[in-house]
Design a protein around this motif. Structure first.
Motif, PDB file in Angstrom:
ATOM      1  N   LEU A  79      -2.626   5.889   3.279  1.00 46.76           N
ATOM      2  CA  LEU A  79      -3.397   6.581   2.386  1.00 46.76           C
ATOM      3  C   LEU A  79      -4.823   5.654   2.020  1.00 46.76           C
ATOM      4  CD1 LEU A  79      -0.985   8.245   1.776  1.00 46.76           C
ATOM      5  CD2 LEU A  79      -1.864   8.748  -0.470  1.00 46.76           C
ATOM      6  N   THR A  80      -5.730   6.396   1.910  1.00 41.40           N
ATOM      7  CA  THR A  80      -7.357   5.789   1.780  1.00 41.40           C
ATOM      8  C   THR A  80      -7.702   6.759   0.655  1.00 41.40           C
ATOM      9  OG1 THR A  80      -8.644   7.131   3.401  1.00 41.40           O
ATOM     10  CG2 THR A  80      -7.615   5.013   4.186  1.00 41.40           C
ATOM     11  N   VAL A 129       1.029  -1.204  -0.050  1.00 39.62           N
ATOM     12  CA  VAL A 129       0.001   0.024  -0.001  1.00 39.62           C
ATOM     13  C   VAL A 129       0.878   1.410   0.105  1.00 39.62           C
ATOM     14  CG1 VAL A 129      -1.772  -1.377   1.077  1.00 39.62           C
ATOM     15  CG2 VAL A 129      -0.082   0.172   2.428  1.00 39.62           C
ATOM     16  N   LEU A 130       0.191   2.415  -0.052  1.00 44.98           N
ATOM     17  CA  LEU A 130       1.026   3.725  -0.046  1.00 44.98           C
ATOM     18  C   LEU A 130       0.843   4.366   1.192  1.00 44.98           C
ATOM     19  CD1 LEU A 130      -0.194   5.195  -3.385  1.00 44.98           C
ATOM     20  CD2 LEU A 130       2.008   4.035  -3.204  1.00 44.98           C
ATOM     21  N   VAL A 131       1.865   4.902   1.640  1.00 41.10           N
ATOM     22  CA  VAL A 131       1.916   5.533   2.868  1.00 41.10           C
ATOM     23  C   VAL A 131       2.789   6.952   2.978  1.00 41.10           C
ATOM     24  CG1 VAL A 131       1.954   3.296   4.479  1.00 41.10           C
ATOM     25  CG2 VAL A 131       3.910   4.381   3.750  1.00 41.10           C
ATOM     26  N   SER A 172      -3.572   1.108  -2.963  1.00 39.42           N
ATOM     27  CA  SER A 172      -2.730   0.048  -3.307  1.00 39.42           C
ATOM     28  C   SER A 172      -1.451   0.740  -4.040  1.00 39.42           C
ATOM     29  CB  SER A 172      -3.343  -0.863  -4.580  1.00 39.42           C
ATOM     30  OG  SER A 172      -2.496  -1.602  -5.224  1.00 39.42           O
ATOM     31  N   ALA A 173      -0.456   0.283  -3.808  1.00 43.24           N
ATOM     32  CA  ALA A 173       0.928   0.656  -4.507  1.00 43.24           C
ATOM     33  C   ALA A 173       0.749   0.786  -5.709  1.00 43.24           C
ATOM     34  CB  ALA A 173       2.155  -0.053  -3.900  1.00 43.24           C
ATOM     35  N   SER A 174       0.187  -0.071  -6.333  1.00 46.50           N
ATOM     36  CA  SER A 174       0.046  -0.011  -8.032  1.00 46.50           C
ATOM     37  C   SER A 174      -0.915   1.254  -8.481  1.00 46.50           C
ATOM     38  CB  SER A 174      -0.989  -1.185  -8.505  1.00 46.50           C
ATOM     39  OG  SER A 174      -2.289  -1.162  -7.884  1.00 46.50           O
ATOM     40  N   GLN A 175      -1.467   2.025  -7.777  1.00 49.90           N
ATOM     41  CA  GLN A 175      -2.091   3.413  -8.018  1.00 49.90           C
ATOM     42  C   GLN A 175      -1.295   4.513  -7.827  1.00 49.90           C
ATOM     43  OE1 GLN A 175      -5.779   1.938  -5.458  1.00 49.90           O
ATOM     44  NE2 GLN A 175      -6.580   3.213  -7.150  1.00 49.90           N
TER      45      GLN A 175
END
Length: 223
Positions: A117-118, A62-64, A95-98
């Motif tokens: 992130l959400t 995921v993205l942080v 998702s990290a893919s985004q």
């Protein structure tokens, strides 16, 4: 008794390899405690294997936030980090893919360092909108509150009398605005605020700002 009979009886009673081969096998002792321990070890191993498989298959990349991101700031790739976490799907992490989709959008809220992130963390809203304008104003420490201003703060620009003038009768002229950008000038030390106002109020506000006879009032942050 004949010699043949004597020889036959001797063959039945003699000791040797033949007699040893006919001996019954020894009885094996059963050890219930040892068997129970072995079964327990197998069960524990199976449980650990299942837990390891579950732990590795429920994690997501995921993205942080690599560091704190202020509300309204345009998100850059360097602001984010990819981290593999075991996150609850109910939180709907981004998702990290985004990553490429998130970069270039604005932070919808203040995002603290290390926070995941959400979808509600970012917004694609364009500022200003078609019916709005942004007016910049540079203010001295005497013209702004001591509290730090943030993106989204609701403020009022109040017209003040020029030096030597008397206070006007009645309620002073004000313009409601929203702060959409704040920074302190290193050269002058003034606080530069970008004010979002209705398009119809932009010209009037700019004229008041040009006189220098204004003050900024911070209104309640409660929504």
């Amino acid at each position: 008794m004949s010699s043949a009979a004597t020889q036959f009886d001797g063959a039945l009673t003699q000791e040797g390899p033949a007699a040893t081969a006919l001996a019954p096998p020894p009885k094996l002792r059963r050890r219930p405690a040892l068997m129970a321990s072995a079964i327990g070890a197998i069960c524990i191993g199976a449980l650990l294997a299942g837990w390891a498989w579950t732990a590795t298959t429920t994690t997501h990349e995921v993205l942080v936030a690599r560091h704190s991101i202020e509300r309204g700031a345009v998100i850059q790739a360097d602001d984010l980090a990819r981290v593999r976490l075991s996150a609850d799907a109910a939180l709907k992490p981004v998702s990290a893919s985004q990553l490429e989709e998130v970069v270039g959008q604005r932070a919808a809220t203040d995002i603290a360092e290390g926070v995941m992130l959400t979808p509600t963390s970012v917004t694609s809203e364009v500022v200003p909108a078609a019916d709005q304008s942004v007016v910049g104003v540079a203010l001295t420490p005497a013209q702004v509150p001591g509290l730090a201003l943030h993106y989204g703060d609701r403020v009022r620009i109040v017209a003040t009398p020029a030096q030597g003038e008397e206070l006007p009768a009645g309620t002073p002229l004000t313009t409601d605005a929203t702060a959409v950008g704040v920074h302190v000038s290193e050269e002058t030390g003034q606080t530069v605020v970008d004010l979002l106002v209705p398009k119809a109020d932009a010209a009037v506000l700019a004229t008041r700002i040009a006189t220098g006879n204004i003050a900024l009032v911070l209104d309640s942050r409660e929504r």
